[in-house]
Design a protein around this motif. Structure first.
Motif, PDB file in Angstrom:
ATOM      1  N   PHE A  96      98.097  39.014  74.779  1.00  0.00           N
ATOM      2  CA  PHE A  96      99.425  39.739  74.936  1.00  0.00           C
ATOM      3  C   PHE A  96      99.044  40.573  76.141  1.00  0.00           C
ATOM      4  N   ASP A  97      97.757  41.427  75.878  1.00  0.00           N
ATOM      5  CA  ASP A  97      97.809  42.402  77.168  1.00  0.00           C
ATOM      6  C   ASP A  97      97.441  41.892  78.309  1.00  0.00           C
ATOM      7  N   ARG A  98      97.200  40.624  78.476  1.00  0.00           N
ATOM      8  CA  ARG A  98      96.898  39.953  79.840  1.00  0.00           C
ATOM      9  C   ARG A  98      98.066  39.708  80.689  1.00  0.00           C
ATOM     10  N   LEU A  99      99.256  39.893  80.095  1.00  0.00           N
ATOM     11  CA  LEU A  99     100.439  39.528  80.650  1.00  0.00           C
ATOM     12  C   LEU A  99     100.907  40.538  81.908  1.00  0.00           C
ATOM     13  N   HIS A 100     101.660  40.304  82.684  1.00  0.00           N
ATOM     14  CA  HIS A 100     102.067  41.255  83.653  1.00  0.00           C
ATOM     15  C   HIS A 100     102.877  42.284  83.037  1.00  0.00           C
ATOM     16  N   PRO A 101     102.657  43.712  83.357  1.00  0.00           N
ATOM     17  CA  PRO A 101     103.448  44.673  82.630  1.00  0.00           C
ATOM     18  C   PRO A 101     104.762  44.358  82.565  1.00  0.00           C
ATOM     19  N   ALA A 102     105.784  43.739  83.361  1.00  0.00           N
ATOM     20  CA  ALA A 102     106.968  43.423  83.220  1.00  0.00           C
ATOM     21  C   ALA A 102     107.414  42.645  82.067  1.00  0.00           C
ATOM     22  N   LEU A 103     106.375  41.536  82.024  1.00  0.00           N
ATOM     23  CA  LEU A 103     106.573  40.699  80.701  1.00  0.00           C
ATOM     24  C   LEU A 103     106.234  41.207  79.556  1.00  0.00           C
ATOM     25  N   ARG A 104     105.063  41.857  79.563  1.00  0.00           N
ATOM     26  CA  ARG A 104     104.818  42.680  78.389  1.00  0.00           C
ATOM     27  C   ARG A 104     106.056  43.604  77.709  1.00  0.00           C
ATOM     28  N   ARG A 105     106.948  44.176  78.577  1.00  0.00           N
ATOM     29  CA  ARG A 105     107.990  44.960  78.076  1.00  0.00           C
ATOM     30  C   ARG A 105     108.981  43.839  77.459  1.00  0.00           C
ATOM     31  N   ARG A 106     109.220  42.943  78.112  1.00  0.00           N
ATOM     32  CA  ARG A 106     110.384  42.003  78.125  1.00  0.00           C
ATOM     33  C   ARG A 106     110.092  41.462  76.724  1.00  0.00           C
ATOM     34  N   PHE A 107     108.751  41.188  76.442  1.00  0.00           N
ATOM     35  CA  PHE A 107     108.351  40.224  75.266  1.00  0.00           C
ATOM     36  C   PHE A 107     108.071  41.254  73.928  1.00  0.00           C
ATOM     37  N   SER A 108     108.149  42.619  74.390  1.00  0.00           N
ATOM     38  CA  SER A 108     108.017  43.557  73.219  1.00  0.00           C
ATOM     39  C   SER A 108     109.295  43.752  72.550  1.00  0.00           C
ATOM     40  N   VAL A 109     110.611  43.257  73.064  1.00  0.00           N
ATOM     41  CA  VAL A 109     111.746  43.521  72.420  1.00  0.00           C
ATOM     42  C   VAL A 109     111.623  43.136  70.826  1.00  0.00           C
ATOM     43  N   GLY A 110     111.984  44.115  70.186  1.00  0.00           N
ATOM     44  CA  GLY A 110     111.872  43.964  68.638  1.00  0.00           C
ATOM     45  C   GLY A 110     112.551  45.091  67.939  1.00  0.00           C
ATOM     46  N   LEU A 111     112.294  45.137  66.773  1.00  0.00           N
ATOM     47  CA  LEU A 111     112.945  46.370  65.642  1.00  0.00           C
ATOM     48  C   LEU A 111     112.046  47.473  65.929  1.00  0.00           C
ATOM     49  N   ASP A 112     110.836  47.402  66.041  1.00  0.00           N
ATOM     50  CA  ASP A 112     109.828  48.534  66.456  1.00  0.00           C
ATOM     51  C   ASP A 112     110.275  49.093  67.579  1.00  0.00           C
ATOM     52  N   SER A 113     110.412  48.164  68.835  1.00  0.00           N
ATOM     53  CA  SER A 113     110.639  48.798  70.081  1.00  0.00           C
ATOM     54  C   SER A 113     112.043  49.575  70.179  1.00  0.00           C
ATOM     55  N   GLY A 114     112.968  49.292  69.411  1.00  0.00           N
ATOM     56  CA  GLY A 114     114.323  49.679  69.362  1.00  0.00           C
ATOM     57  C   GLY A 114     115.090  49.198  70.624  1.00  0.00           C
ATOM     58  N   GLU A 115     114.579  48.204  71.152  1.00  0.00           N
ATOM     59  CA  GLU A 115     115.272  47.883  72.722  1.00  0.00           C
ATOM     60  C   GLU A 115     115.744  46.403  72.426  1.00  0.00           C
ATOM     61  N   ALA A 116     116.781  46.109  73.019  1.00  0.00           N
ATOM     62  CA  ALA A 116     117.259  44.839  73.484  1.00  0.00           C
ATOM     63  C   ALA A 116     117.182  44.511  74.715  1.00  0.00           C
ATOM     64  N   CYS A 117     117.163  43.268  75.073  1.00  0.00           N
ATOM     65  CA  CYS A 117     116.985  42.922  76.617  1.00  0.00           C
ATOM     66  C   CYS A 117     118.068  42.050  77.117  1.00  0.00           C
ATOM     67  N   VAL A 118     118.962  42.363  78.236  1.00  0.00           N
ATOM     68  CA  VAL A 118     119.749  41.417  78.651  1.00  0.00           C
ATOM     69  C   VAL A 118     119.676  41.096  79.856  1.00  0.00           C
ATOM     70  N   GLY A 119     119.448  39.877  80.301  1.00  0.00           N
ATOM     71  CA  GLY A 119     119.162  39.413  81.720  1.00  0.00           C
ATOM     72  C   GLY A 119     120.440  38.693  82.218  1.00  0.00           C
ATOM     73  N   ALA A 120     120.463  38.627  83.653  1.00  0.00           N
ATOM     74  CA  ALA A 120     121.576  37.945  84.221  1.00  0.00           C
ATOM     75  C   ALA A 120     120.916  37.341  85.722  1.00  0.00           C
ATOM     76  N   GLY A 121     121.387  36.383  86.108  1.00  0.00           N
ATOM     77  CA  GLY A 121     120.816  35.893  87.288  1.00  0.00           C
ATOM     78  C   GLY A 121     121.390  34.605  87.691  1.00  0.00           C
TER      79      GLY A 121
END
Length: 226
Positions: A13-38
């Protein structure tokens, strides 16, 4: 407790680009949701004989039974605890096609054993697929599907490869454009390409405690069988 993707991928997981690491860290522990539009530059289908199957799947928000170009797109990744107490993340994709919006729904949990992600598809979680995520040398994320299973009432069967679809998802981050790039391709080992889409999007992160899980985002029925 780390996210389901970090737990499934381990040190990879740590080999991912930092932006992808944050996006796929979404979870109950992070407390974040991610909403994308494009925009999805292209949504495509295989040969004509796949259309009835896509139409059937589309009735339960599995795949998209339409084609199109330059289609507005949203994706909602919201974590919650399902009715069985499992940490779950929604992957609800909405395509704003000229004929009306179409959804492709998935909810993901950590599979038993913790070495893969279990992907429940559709509004009733009738289909479940093993997902195997890996980091590519350029920091992008590659996800390949494995075993597929169909569940309806007492029915619990493995979907034969002859009629199933092998999914490959590639997601990366373009630093110059500040956008996530995605390419999805589903193929059958005998009949070839079935369905796919490609495009790009930006994301916003929200506090899941204030955002919550909006009505209609969770599946109608939840499945405990892995």
């Amino acid at each position: 407790m780390s996210s389901i993707f970090r737990r499934a991928m381990g040190a990879d997981f740590d080999r991912l680009h930092p932006a992808l690491r944050r996006r796929f860290s979404v979870g109950l522990d992070s407390g974040e949701a991610c909403v994308g539009a494009g925009t999805m530059e292209r949504i495509w289908h295989g040969r004509a004989f796949v259309k009835p199957f896509l139409a059937l799947g589309g009735s339960r928000n599995i795949l998209v039974p339409r084609t199109g170009r330059h289609v507005p797109f949203t994706i909602e990744n919201v974590p919650y605890a399902d009715s069985f107490g499992r940490e779950t993340v929604t992957f609800v994709r909405t395509f704003a096609l000229p004929s009306g919006p179409r959804r492709f729904d998935a909810t993901m949990v950590l599979a038993p054993g913790g070495d893969r992600v279990l992907d429940y598809l559709g509004t009733h979680q009738h289909l479940a697929s093993d997902l195997h995520p890996t980091a590519e040398p350029d920091g992008s994320l590659l996800i390949r599907s494995g075993t597929h299973r169909f569940r309806e009432g007492p029915v619990d069967v493995r979907v034969p490869a002859l009629i199933g679809g092998d999914a490959e998802v590639r997601e990366s981050y373009d630093e110059k454009r500040g956008r996530f790039l995605i390419r999805v391709r589903v193929t059958n080992r005998r009949f070839g390409p079935l369905f796919g889409y490609s495009g790009s999007f930006t994301v916003r992160y929200r506090d899941v405690r204030s955002l919550g899980v909006r009505a209609g985002l969770r599946p109608v029925r939840e499945e405990i069988r892995a």
